[in-house]
Write an enzyme that holds these catalytic residues in place. Structure first.
Site, PDB file in Angstrom:
ATOM      1  N   CYS A  36     -29.774  19.273   8.651  1.00 41.31           N
ATOM      2  CA  CYS A  36     -29.702  17.784   8.497  1.00 41.31           C
ATOM      3  C   CYS A  36     -28.269  17.203   9.875  1.00 41.31           C
ATOM      4  O   CYS A  36     -27.298  17.355   9.962  1.00 41.31           O
ATOM      5  CB  CYS A  36     -29.432  16.905   7.378  1.00 41.31           C
ATOM      6  SG  CYS A  36     -29.497  17.282   6.600  1.00 41.31           S
ATOM      7  N   ARG A  65     -31.523  19.644  13.312  1.00 42.13           N
ATOM      8  CA  ARG A  65     -31.037  20.404  12.231  1.00 42.13           C
ATOM      9  C   ARG A  65     -31.896  20.099  11.103  1.00 42.13           C
ATOM     10  O   ARG A  65     -31.379  20.705  10.497  1.00 42.13           O
ATOM     11  CB  ARG A  65     -29.848  19.791  12.750  1.00 42.13           C
ATOM     12  CG  ARG A  65     -28.484  18.922  13.913  1.00 42.13           C
ATOM     13  CD  ARG A  65     -27.607  18.375  13.489  1.00 42.13           C
ATOM     14  NE  ARG A  65     -26.608  19.513  12.780  1.00 42.13           N
ATOM     15  CZ  ARG A  65     -25.637  19.548  12.605  1.00 42.13           C
ATOM     16  NH1 ARG A  65     -25.730  20.574  13.951  1.00 42.13           N
ATOM     17  NH2 ARG A  65     -24.623  20.123  11.954  1.00 42.13           N
ATOM     18  N   TRP A  80     -33.552  17.348   6.697  1.00 41.00           N
ATOM     19  CA  TRP A  80     -34.332  18.339   6.344  1.00 41.00           C
ATOM     20  C   TRP A  80     -33.916  18.407   4.640  1.00 41.00           C
ATOM     21  O   TRP A  80     -32.805  18.912   3.953  1.00 41.00           O
ATOM     22  CB  TRP A  80     -33.216  19.645   7.033  1.00 41.00           C
ATOM     23  CG  TRP A  80     -33.917  20.841   6.060  1.00 41.00           C
ATOM     24  CD1 TRP A  80     -35.131  21.625   6.961  1.00 41.00           C
ATOM     25  CD2 TRP A  80     -33.846  21.801   5.335  1.00 41.00           C
ATOM     26  NE1 TRP A  80     -35.393  22.510   6.747  1.00 41.00           N
ATOM     27  CE2 TRP A  80     -33.969  23.385   5.655  1.00 41.00           C
ATOM     28  CE3 TRP A  80     -32.699  22.409   4.054  1.00 41.00           C
ATOM     29  CZ2 TRP A  80     -34.188  23.607   4.429  1.00 41.00           C
ATOM     30  CZ3 TRP A  80     -31.396  22.625   3.380  1.00 41.00           C
ATOM     31  CH2 TRP A  80     -32.957  24.291   3.628  1.00 41.00           C
ATOM     32  N   ASN A  93     -24.548  14.065   5.850  1.00 38.68           N
ATOM     33  CA  ASN A  93     -25.138  15.954   6.135  1.00 38.68           C
ATOM     34  C   ASN A  93     -24.720  16.701   5.124  1.00 38.68           C
ATOM     35  O   ASN A  93     -22.715  16.768   4.908  1.00 38.68           O
ATOM     36  CB  ASN A  93     -24.840  15.989   7.446  1.00 38.68           C
ATOM     37  CG  ASN A  93     -25.130  17.491   7.146  1.00 38.68           C
ATOM     38  OD1 ASN A  93     -25.806  18.230   6.757  1.00 38.68           O
ATOM     39  ND2 ASN A  93     -24.411  18.515   8.462  1.00 38.68           N
ATOM     40  N   GLY A  94     -24.702  17.472   3.577  1.00 42.52           N
ATOM     41  CA  GLY A  94     -24.254  18.173   3.286  1.00 42.52           C
ATOM     42  C   GLY A  94     -24.830  18.391   1.678  1.00 42.52           C
ATOM     43  O   GLY A  94     -26.126  17.735   1.642  1.00 42.52           O
ATOM     44  N   GLU A  96     -36.043  41.896  14.010  1.00 42.20           N
ATOM     45  CA  GLU A  96     -36.035  40.786  14.538  1.00 42.20           C
ATOM     46  C   GLU A  96     -37.871  40.615  15.062  1.00 42.20           C
ATOM     47  O   GLU A  96     -37.807  38.923  14.894  1.00 42.20           O
ATOM     48  CB  GLU A  96     -35.155  40.573  16.196  1.00 42.20           C
ATOM     49  CG  GLU A  96     -35.641  39.509  17.230  1.00 42.20           C
ATOM     50  CD  GLU A  96     -34.638  38.160  16.416  1.00 42.20           C
ATOM     51  OE1 GLU A  96     -34.001  37.789  15.474  1.00 42.20           O
ATOM     52  OE2 GLU A  96     -34.983  38.018  17.348  1.00 42.20           O
ATOM     53  N   LYS A 145     -39.350  36.682  13.880  1.00 38.95           N
ATOM     54  CA  LYS A 145     -39.191  35.762  14.566  1.00 38.95           C
ATOM     55  C   LYS A 145     -40.911  35.551  14.607  1.00 38.95           C
ATOM     56  O   LYS A 145     -41.424  34.348  15.115  1.00 38.95           O
ATOM     57  CB  LYS A 145     -39.412  36.159  16.123  1.00 38.95           C
ATOM     58  CG  LYS A 145     -37.646  35.908  16.455  1.00 38.95           C
ATOM     59  CD  LYS A 145     -37.438  34.626  17.035  1.00 38.95           C
ATOM     60  CE  LYS A 145     -36.209  34.440  17.040  1.00 38.95           C
ATOM     61  NZ  LYS A 145     -35.013  35.458  15.895  1.00 38.95           N
ATOM     62  N   GLU A 203     -41.668  33.540  11.157  1.00 40.32           N
ATOM     63  CA  GLU A 203     -40.799  31.877  11.543  1.00 40.32           C
ATOM     64  C   GLU A 203     -41.809  31.038  12.591  1.00 40.32           C
ATOM     65  O   GLU A 203     -41.926  30.107  12.108  1.00 40.32           O
ATOM     66  CB  GLU A 203     -39.597  31.975  11.626  1.00 40.32           C
ATOM     67  CG  GLU A 203     -38.365  31.195  12.487  1.00 40.32           C
ATOM     68  CD  GLU A 203     -36.939  31.432  12.996  1.00 40.32           C
ATOM     69  OE1 GLU A 203     -36.243  31.245  12.936  1.00 40.32           O
ATOM     70  OE2 GLU A 203     -37.136  32.352  13.767  1.00 40.32           O
ATOM     71  N   HIS A 224     -42.630  55.479   2.868  1.00 37.22           N
ATOM     72  CA  HIS A 224     -41.549  55.180   1.525  1.00 37.22           C
ATOM     73  C   HIS A 224     -42.263  54.278   0.588  1.00 37.22           C
ATOM     74  O   HIS A 224     -42.062  53.373   0.322  1.00 37.22           O
ATOM     75  CB  HIS A 224     -40.119  55.426   1.398  1.00 37.22           C
ATOM     76  CG  HIS A 224     -39.757  56.371   2.031  1.00 37.22           C
ATOM     77  ND1 HIS A 224     -39.502  57.879   1.279  1.00 37.22           N
ATOM     78  CD2 HIS A 224     -39.130  57.085   2.839  1.00 37.22           C
ATOM     79  CE1 HIS A 224     -38.691  58.513   1.665  1.00 37.22           C
ATOM     80  NE2 HIS A 224     -38.882  58.315   3.573  1.00 37.22           N
ATOM     81  N   LYS A 262     -31.906  24.680  12.302  1.00 39.86           N
ATOM     82  CA  LYS A 262     -30.862  25.201  12.618  1.00 39.86           C
ATOM     83  C   LYS A 262     -29.962  24.977  12.058  1.00 39.86           C
ATOM     84  O   LYS A 262     -29.586  23.677  11.678  1.00 39.86           O
ATOM     85  CB  LYS A 262     -31.179  24.410  14.485  1.00 39.86           C
ATOM     86  CG  LYS A 262     -31.270  26.254  15.022  1.00 39.86           C
ATOM     87  CD  LYS A 262     -30.482  25.618  16.585  1.00 39.86           C
ATOM     88  CE  LYS A 262     -30.073  26.463  17.775  1.00 39.86           C
ATOM     89  NZ  LYS A 262     -30.883  28.298  17.167  1.00 39.86           N
TER      90      LYS A 262
END
Ligand code: F6R
Length: 612
Positions: free
Chosen positions: A2, A27, A75, A101-102, A484, A488, A491, A508, A607
């Protein structure tokens, strides 16, 4: 998570507010809204579901005129994305508006009390309880009402509040979520971070937890939420350039940021290497008592997501070359464990944003337990940077794309520097120090060579974009790169599922998935585990799996097994991940584009994860 913004001053508020929302969109981007106090003393609010450009279209139809206002990009945490749940939220009468925000953790209990007292709720959000709390405490003075309301809340907040019954001011307050005041000429800007105020002002005040600000067009006053005592704070100068928050000729921030790789590494190492002495100088750590640094006998790296993979690369580097035992812990796990820490343990937080809630909470927990706290942080002045005892800034520049790429490259580079920094005060020889630092300095030109494969990777992205699943395998230094690469891809190209595994772990379990429809990326530079990885490739080939290899230039044998090969130049084994990550970043970006994904702002993400 947010973004919030506010403006009060001589100009039309909506101009800055819309600009700020666009800059803060990374955000959160499921809905947005803006509320402006007009010259007749009425607050007009416009909200929209979706990206900021949807809100912008709506605003064109309904011109919001006025010289003070607040805005929000969301968000979703409580309640799905909808106009009703979008901020700013208002009280029963539409007199008070808030952007938040929070997370208000005790919102359920507060909400039922407020409903009993006759308040009418319009949304499913936790935020709306703050508005009604302020309403119930309002007696003509907005800051007093906000102060009283906040005494009842538990959780995290950065808020901006306006009221038509106490106009000419914006009240802001902070606990755990970030908030800044930008100082202009007879105008003040409020934002979640300074990227929003670039081009408007470079003078910024970072609000600390427990502070409340009263902002008018003529000035500001900051007081303590606990005792209302005034707090005097100096502003700092923010060194951000407008070009950093623009796409610079690229269609996407993500591609711009991947292509910034060479420059990013140059900036991370600039002025930090003394080549003749095989030494690294890190100003941020030199301020510490050197005896304390030499005494460190264990490092715990805490981070989340991509930053934690950089931490894993750092673990391998520091253990192999500096001889310090290292563990990597996810912030979300560390904070709820009972970690064993003593005065010789250094806890090192790695974070691009410097805001990630779990990393920050873990850091504070480690501090309480007496650990020396260090940081590798990109955003200057961010919460994590301010809470650590000492640290190293990445100097990677603004990372706007939600998926972290250039910060990851820079985090691994900083770990290489730290390895020499710690190593040379321990057992690392002058020769080894020189060898590593010489090689680090070559990395920018080696990345340029990797980026020349751009065209080939675009073609591969087309070829493989129809597959639904991918496996990424690597070993030792390139095991974190396998993680990574998979992160990526899932995402950014979010219709694809991917897993990242250590090569040795394949038999395994994951090998069960392999068939001709399950392509595997093998990250196989010529290193100490190359032969082991070769055996893993044979195993995949035997099951008709398709192989895409990231290999060292000149390796022709690899073509016997791999269907496709992307070459990277030769470097020291410990530095290979900095090179091998880049083709995987490009691959994810181009597959995302092929599939029509929004690669800068992938669905469901945001983000700066400032909530748990
Ligand atoms: C993945 C990604 C995230 C972040 C993570 C930590 O591309 O960007 O996994 O790495 O949320 O963020 P920071 O580094 O800001 O603490």
């Amino acid at each position: 998570m947010c973004g919030i913004a506010g403006y009060i001053g001589k100009n039309e508020a909506s101009e800055f507010l819309m600009d700020a929302l666009k800059r803060l969109e990374y955000r959160g981007y499921d809905s947005a809204g803006v509320a402006v106090l007009d010259k007749n003393g009425e607050i007009n609010c416009v909200k929209s579901v979706g990206k900021i450009n949807a809100l912008e279209k709506k605003l064109k139809e309904k011109n919001l005129s006025g010289r003070s206002g607040i805005a929000h990009t969301r968000w979703a945490t409580h309640g799905h994305p909808s106009e009703k749940n979008a901020h700013p939220h208002c009280d029963c009468e539409g007199d008070i508006y808030i952007a938040h925000n929070g997370i208000i953790e005790n919102y359920k209990a507060l909400k039922s009390k407020l409903i009993q007292a006759g308040h009418k709720f319009k949304s499913e959000t936790d935020t709306e309880v703050i508005t009604h709390l302020i309403e119930s405490h309002f007696q003509g003075n907005l800051e007093q009402a906000v102060l009283n309301a906040l005494k009842h809340t538990e959780g995290a907040y950065a808020i901006a509040v306006i009221s038509k019954n106490d106009p000419g001011k914006i009240i802001i307050a902070k606990k755990s979520s970030p908030l800044i005041i930008g100082i202009g000429e007879n105008e003040y800007f409020i934002a979640s971070d300074p990227s929003a105020t670039v081009g408007y002002t470079d003078k910024v005040i970072y609000l600390d937890d427990g502070e409340l600000g009263i902002i008018t067009k003529d000035g500001y006053k900051i007081i303590s939420i606990i005792d209302s005592n005034e707090i005097h704070k100096d502003h700092c100068k923010v060194d951000l350039d407008v070009s950093e928050v623009q796409k610079g000729g690229y269609d996407h921030f993500l591609l711009k940021e991947i292509f910034e790789g060479p420059e990013v590494v140059k900036n991370s190492i600039r002025g930090r290497i003394i080549p003749d002495e095989g030494l690294v100088k890190l100003g941020g750590l030199d301020v510490l008592d050197q005896k304390k640094l030499r005494n460190i006998n264990r490092i715990i790296i805490i981070a989340c997501g991509t930053a934690s993979y950089a931490g894993l690369v750092g673990e391998y580097m520091l253990e192999e070359y500096a001889g310090i035992p290292v563990e990597v812990e996810l912030g979300s796990e560390f904070r709820y464990r009972k970690p064993i820490i003593d005065e010789r343990t250094a806890v090192m937080a790695v974070s691009q944003s410097g805001e990630t809630a779990d990393t920050l909470a873990s850091l504070l927990e480690a501090k309480r337990k007496g650990a020396l706290t260090l940081g590798i942080v990109n955003v200057v002045g961010s919460a994590i940077a301010r809470e650590t005892d000492a640290g190293v800034y990445n100097h990677a520049g603004s990372e706007i794309s939600v998926a972290s790429t250039k910060a990851f490259i820079s985090q691994m580079t900083v770990f290489a520097l730290l390895t020499v920094y710690f190593g040379r005060t321990r057992n690392m020889s002058l020769t080894m120090g020189k060898r590593i630092t010489e090689e680090i300095q070559k990395i920018p030109s080696l990345i340029e060579k990797v980026l020349e494969s751009d065209g080939q990777i675009k073609i591969l992205a087309k070829k493989y974009s129809g597959y639904k699943n991918f496996l990424f395998l690597g070993r030792k230094y390139n095991y974190p790169i396998a993680k990574e690469g998979a992160l990526k891809l899932k995402e950014i190209a979010y219709y694809i599922h991917a897993e990242g595994y250590a090569g040795g772990e394949m038999k395994h379990g994951p090998i069960a998935m392999i068939d001709e429809n399950f392509p595997c990326f093998f990250i196989v530079p010529n290193d100490s585990v190359y032969e082991k990885m070769w055996s893993n490739m044979e195993e995949v080939k035997a099951r008709n799996g398709k192989i895409i290899a990231i290999a060292t230039e000149g390796n022709e044998d690899i073509k016997d097994l791999a269907d496709d090969v992307i070459y990277v130049p030769k470097t020291l084994e410990m530095l290979t991940p900095i090179l091998t990550a880049i083709p995987l970043h490009l691959f994810a970006a181009y597959v995302g584009i092929e599939l029509g994904c929004d690669i800068d702002q992938p669905r469901n993400l945001a983000k700066s994860v400032t909530v748990e």
